[in-house]
Scaffold this active site. Structure first.
Site, short mmCIF file in Angstrom:
data_model
loop_
_atom_site.label_atom_id
_atom_site.label_comp_id
_atom_site.label_asym_id
_atom_site.label_seq_id
_atom_site.Cartn_x
_atom_site.Cartn_y
_atom_site.Cartn_z
N PHE A 102 -3.42 80.57 33.08
CA PHE A 102 -2.02 80.38 32.71
C PHE A 102 -1.75 81.10 31.39
O PHE A 102 -2.63 81.20 30.54
CB PHE A 102 -1.75 78.87 32.58
CG PHE A 102 -0.35 78.53 32.19
CD1 PHE A 102 0.72 78.85 33.01
CD2 PHE A 102 -0.09 77.87 30.99
CE1 PHE A 102 2.02 78.53 32.65
CE2 PHE A 102 1.21 77.54 30.63
CZ PHE A 102 2.25 77.87 31.45
N ASP A 173 -10.63 75.65 27.13
CA ASP A 173 -9.34 75.30 27.73
C ASP A 173 -9.65 74.52 29.00
O ASP A 173 -9.98 75.09 30.04
CB ASP A 173 -8.52 76.56 28.02
CG ASP A 173 -7.11 76.22 28.52
OD1 ASP A 173 -6.89 75.05 28.89
OD2 ASP A 173 -6.25 77.13 28.53
N HIS A 176 -7.39 72.29 33.31
CA HIS A 176 -7.59 72.00 34.74
C HIS A 176 -8.74 71.02 34.96
O HIS A 176 -9.09 70.77 36.11
CB HIS A 176 -7.95 73.29 35.50
CG HIS A 176 -6.88 74.32 35.55
ND1 HIS A 176 -7.00 75.49 36.24
CD2 HIS A 176 -5.65 74.35 34.99
CE1 HIS A 176 -5.89 76.22 36.11
NE2 HIS A 176 -5.06 75.55 35.35
N GLN A 199 0.71 68.01 31.36
CA GLN A 199 1.92 68.46 32.04
C GLN A 199 1.90 67.92 33.48
O GLN A 199 0.83 67.63 34.01
CB GLN A 199 1.96 70.00 31.96
CG GLN A 199 3.19 70.65 32.54
CD GLN A 199 2.97 71.02 33.99
OE1 GLN A 199 1.85 71.10 34.46
NE2 GLN A 199 4.06 71.24 34.71
N LYS A 202 -0.77 68.52 36.22
CA LYS A 202 -2.20 68.42 35.88
C LYS A 202 -2.82 67.13 36.42
O LYS A 202 -2.12 66.17 36.71
CB LYS A 202 -2.40 68.54 34.36
CG LYS A 202 -1.82 69.83 33.77
CD LYS A 202 -2.50 71.10 34.28
CE LYS A 202 -1.66 72.35 34.13
NZ LYS A 202 -1.58 72.92 32.81
N ARG A 231 1.01 66.23 7.09
CA ARG A 231 0.66 65.05 6.30
C ARG A 231 -0.84 64.79 6.36
O ARG A 231 -1.54 65.29 7.25
CB ARG A 231 1.38 63.81 6.83
CG ARG A 231 2.87 63.84 6.60
CD ARG A 231 3.49 62.49 7.01
NE ARG A 231 4.95 62.56 6.92
CZ ARG A 231 5.79 62.32 7.93
NH1 ARG A 231 5.32 61.96 9.12
NH2 ARG A 231 7.08 62.43 7.76
N TYR A 238 6.20 61.77 2.22
CA TYR A 238 6.84 63.02 1.82
C TYR A 238 5.85 64.01 1.19
O TYR A 238 6.24 64.92 0.49
CB TYR A 238 8.02 62.74 0.86
CG TYR A 238 8.99 63.90 0.80
CD1 TYR A 238 9.66 64.34 1.95
CD2 TYR A 238 9.23 64.58 -0.39
CE1 TYR A 238 10.53 65.40 1.91
CE2 TYR A 238 10.10 65.66 -0.44
CZ TYR A 238 10.75 66.06 0.71
OH TYR A 238 11.61 67.13 0.68
N ARG A 248 3.81 65.34 17.84
CA ARG A 248 3.38 64.01 18.30
C ARG A 248 3.89 63.69 19.70
O ARG A 248 4.88 64.26 20.14
CB ARG A 248 3.87 62.95 17.30
CG ARG A 248 3.38 63.15 15.88
CD ARG A 248 3.88 62.04 14.97
NE ARG A 248 5.31 61.90 14.98
CZ ARG A 248 6.13 62.31 13.99
NH1 ARG A 248 5.63 62.90 12.92
NH2 ARG A 248 7.42 62.15 14.09
C1 LIG Z 1 -1.17 74.03 31.92
C2 LIG Z 1 -2.09 74.90 31.18
C3 LIG Z 1 -1.99 75.10 29.80
C4 LIG Z 1 -0.84 74.65 28.97
O1 LIG Z 1 -0.49 73.35 29.08
P1 LIG Z 1 1.02 72.88 28.80
O2 LIG Z 1 0.86 71.43 28.63
O3 LIG Z 1 1.83 73.26 29.99
O4 LIG Z 1 1.49 73.55 27.56
C5 LIG Z 1 -2.98 75.84 29.16
N1 LIG Z 1 -3.99 76.39 29.85
C6 LIG Z 1 -4.10 76.26 31.18
C7 LIG Z 1 -5.27 76.88 31.88
C8 LIG Z 1 -3.15 75.53 31.90
O5 LIG Z 1 -3.25 75.44 33.22
#
Ligand SMILES: *Cc1c(COP(=O)(O)O)cnc(C)c1O
Length: 410
Positions: A102, A173, A176, A199, A202, A231, A238, A248
């Protein structure tokens, strides 16, 4: 009633579908509804201190992954961004990424003013090829972002070994790969930082959201500050020490995630078992090759089930036509990315926002043959929710492919 014609004719031409099951996603019941309703009634929707229910979920996820820290954030892209900044990348540093993923994996590298270096994937796993990583390392290389694509673990032994020898940071990453394992360890917990997305598509989701996990105190402290407008945990409201943002999540997301996490392990085991079974069924079909699971103990989370398609065994039917036929038969599927990431305009055209990329870097010259072939001819994806079906659903997926093969080869 089944007539011979309608059951043998392809569904795309008006015949009966092979797969009649529907595959719901997301999966939830009154527990999720109740948990969210309780937060709504409490009036404490947000959580400016990232304490309370947000911290509770973070602890649960850290425990689940066997890592020291977990820190939620707005999505699985800023999670990568914060991880990179915490890892100390500087403008102009090179970061190794796969071209078959992605966009976020590579676009966050641009966002932190670094240079994505695309390294090809392995033909049998579609994950970063360790040999090619080694060849791509220069004195500017700072980090590697292996993507456990589809939920299949990268060759982490080789990648961690390269990283150690070249003093590189590894940001997994794992968008998945919630619940997936490599030699008994949860993915995301092996590199310096592991990044996940929540997301809605997922395997663990709260509509939107993300999380990073790490065992490193300093990385955690930096990311925690970046997430919370710079922070510090015991600092004043502040007082802002780092150039961070508000990344967040809400308590509504946190409780949804806590409920969904209870389902994750069982769902992951189901997908993995179905994947192994489907591998065995598809291995018998000429022109269909499941990706390899490698030769170490893994648990595959199958955010996607991927197989390689060879049109020469299907009467030269293009991948696009084959995928349309398979989808019409009721298999939730896609042909995946139409081309590797480096073909995107953002890399080919390098506008003024890509100022950190030196003139010498010309993505029009980038060519990763394995990723090219996966995109254009080979890769077919079945979506994760379909992998939550029964063994007999897997049999009907295989039957749908056989039916297409019989028809197009007539
Ligand atoms: C979905 C995805 C992301 C990003 O996630 P979001 O929550 O959509 O920003 C990053 N890397 C891979 C491989 C993804 O499939």
């Amino acid at each position: 009633m089944n007539t011979l014609t309608s059951s043998t004719q392809l569904a795309i031409h008006g015949g009966e579908k092979t797969v009649t099951t529907s595959f719901p996603w997301p999966i939830f019941d009154e527990q999720e509804v109740q948990a969210v309703a309780d937060v709504v009634r409490s009036g404490q929707w947000g959580n400016p201190d990232c304490a309370g229910l947000v911290a509770e979920f973070e602890q649960q996820f850290a425990d689940y992954c066997g890592s020291k820290y977990a820190m939620t954030c707005a999505n699985g892209s800023v999670s990568l961004r914060m991880a990179m900044i915490a890892c100390g990348v500087k403008p102009g540093d090179e970061v190794i990424v796969p071209p078959y993923t992605f966009i976020a994996t590579a676009s966050i590298v641009l966002e932190v003013n670094c240079v994505p270096v695309f390294v090809d994937i392995e033909p049998d796993t579609y994950n970063l090829d360790p040999t090619a990583i080694e060849a791509a390392i220069t004195e500017r290389t700072k980090a590697i972002i292996p993507v456990h694509f589809a939920g299949l673990p990268c060759n982490m032994d080789a990648i961690m070994d390269i990283a150690r020898r070249h003093n590189l940071r590894v940001i997994e990453d794992a968008a998945h790969a919630h619940g997936a394992e490599y030699k008994g360890r949860k993915l995301g917990s092996i590199g310096d930082v592991g990044s996940f997305s929540f997301q809605s598509s997922k395997n663990l989701n709260s509509g939107e959201g993300g999380i990073v996990i790490t065992n490193d105190d300093a990385l955690y402290e930096t990311m925690n500050s970046l997430r919370n407008v710079g922070r510090l945990p015991h600092g004043q409201w502040y007082d802002h020490f780092n150039p961070g943002c508000n990344y967040r999540i809400t308590q509504l997301q946190a409780v949804l995630l806590s409920q969904q996490l209870k389902r994750l392990d069982e769902q992951t085991i189901t997908r993995d078992e179905n994947g192994i079974y489907l591998d065995s069924l598809l291995a018998d079909i000429n022109g269909i090759t499941p990706l390899s699971r490698g030769n170490v103990a893994i648990r595959h989370s199958h955010h996607l089930y991927i197989f390689k398609y060879d049109k020469s065994e299907f009467g030269d039917t293009s991948k696009a036509d084959f995928v349309a036929m398979l989808a019409a038969e009721g298999v939730p599927c896609s042909g995946g990315y139409p081309h590797p990431l480096y073909k995107q305009p953002v890399f080919q055209q390098k506008n003024w926002m890509c100022y950190a990329i030196p003139e010498s870097v010309d993505y029009s010259q980038t060519y990763c043959p394995v990723a090219e072939r996966a995109c254009s001819d080979e890769a077919v994806w079945i979506f994760q929710f379909a992998m939550l079906g029964t063994r007999s659903d897997m049999e009907s997926f295989a039957e749908a492919i056989r039916k297409i093969q019989r028809t197009v080869n007539k």
